[in-house]
Scaffold this motif. Structure first.
Motif, short mmCIF file in Angstrom:
data_model
loop_
_atom_site.label_atom_id
_atom_site.label_comp_id
_atom_site.label_asym_id
_atom_site.label_seq_id
_atom_site.Cartn_x
_atom_site.Cartn_y
_atom_site.Cartn_z
N LYS A 77 48.29 46.42 44.47
CA LYS A 77 46.98 46.44 43.82
C LYS A 77 47.10 45.95 42.38
O LYS A 77 46.31 45.13 41.93
CB LYS A 77 46.38 47.84 43.87
CG LYS A 77 45.01 47.91 43.24
CD LYS A 77 44.37 49.26 43.43
CE LYS A 77 42.98 49.22 42.83
NZ LYS A 77 42.18 50.37 43.15
N GLU A 81 45.31 42.51 41.06
CA GLU A 81 44.15 42.70 40.20
C GLU A 81 44.46 42.65 38.71
O GLU A 81 43.55 42.60 37.89
CB GLU A 81 43.47 44.03 40.54
CG GLU A 81 42.93 44.08 41.96
CD GLU A 81 42.29 45.41 42.29
OE1 GLU A 81 41.92 46.17 41.38
OE2 GLU A 81 42.16 45.70 43.49
N LYS A 138 43.84 45.00 33.65
CA LYS A 138 42.55 45.49 33.16
C LYS A 138 41.97 46.63 34.00
O LYS A 138 41.56 47.65 33.44
CB LYS A 138 41.55 44.35 33.03
CG LYS A 138 40.28 44.78 32.35
CD LYS A 138 39.38 43.63 32.02
CE LYS A 138 38.14 44.21 31.36
NZ LYS A 138 37.52 43.34 30.45
N PRO A 139 41.92 46.52 35.34
CA PRO A 139 41.41 47.66 36.12
C PRO A 139 42.27 48.91 35.95
O PRO A 139 41.76 50.03 35.94
CB PRO A 139 41.45 47.17 37.57
CG PRO A 139 41.48 45.68 37.49
CD PRO A 139 42.19 45.37 36.20
N GLU A 172 41.28 50.54 32.61
CA GLU A 172 40.03 51.27 32.71
C GLU A 172 40.21 52.62 33.42
O GLU A 172 39.65 53.63 33.00
CB GLU A 172 38.97 50.42 33.42
CG GLU A 172 38.55 49.20 32.61
CD GLU A 172 38.14 49.52 31.18
OE1 GLU A 172 37.35 50.47 30.97
OE2 GLU A 172 38.63 48.84 30.26
N GLU A 173 41.01 52.64 34.48
CA GLU A 173 41.30 53.90 35.17
C GLU A 173 42.10 54.84 34.27
O GLU A 173 41.90 56.05 34.26
CB GLU A 173 42.06 53.64 36.48
CG GLU A 173 41.21 53.02 37.56
CD GLU A 173 40.17 53.98 38.12
OE1 GLU A 173 40.53 55.11 38.51
OE2 GLU A 173 39.00 53.58 38.15
#
Length: 153
Positions: free
Chosen positions: A77, A81, A84-85, A88-89
């Motif tokens: 993942k 991806e 950045k994701p 944020e998490e």
């Protein structure tokens, strides 16, 4: 389950350590020679395999999951991806952001509020005088602060 991230390198699940990240860097002024990052994620570790002295403070995803978890899928993942994701998490589950902290650096100690994590993963601390400091994990120790300056543990 209650998951949180203790900046910079621990993921806690119900207050127990699920993930630890160790880093080592060799650098000179203006140049990084190398960076080594080791990540340990307790994914499918049976309780009986955890050393007795760590059982009160460590946890595995297997302890709370309804089905086996693929470690490969967790890493893929991030590869597909990007960061950045993840960032944020990280912010969403941070147990450090919004907290009063004591920063102990080699050349100074100061107090402030952990207000953000930047795109490089540095902790942004708003000092008591209003200045924002970027905190590098390898250079400081962050401790929760419950009182005014001078009354910290």
């Amino acid at each position: 389950v209650q998951a949180s991230i203790k900046w910079p390198n621990d993921v806690l699940l119900d207050g127990k350590k699920l993930v630890g990240i160790l880093t080592e860097m060799s650098a000179e002024f203006g140049r990084i020679n190398y960076i080594v990052i080791g990540t340990g994620i307790n994914v499918n570790v049976p309780k009986e395999m955890v050393p007795e002295e760590l059982r009160a403070t460590a946890v595995s995803l297997a302890d709370v999951a309804r089905e086996p978890i693929s470690r490969v899928e967790l890493y893929e993942k991030v590869l597909h991806e990007g960061f950045k994701p993840v960032l944020e998490e990280w912010k969403k589950y941070s147990s450090t952001l919004g907290q009063q902290v004591k920063v102990i650096a080699p050349d100074q100690t100061y107090f402030g509020e952990a207000v953000d994590i930047d795109e490089d993963g540095l902790l942004m601390v708003k000092r008591e005088d209003g200045r924002i400091e970027k905190v590098i994990a390898g250079d400081v120790s962050i401790r929760p602060a419950q009182a005014k300056q001078g009354e910290y543990a």
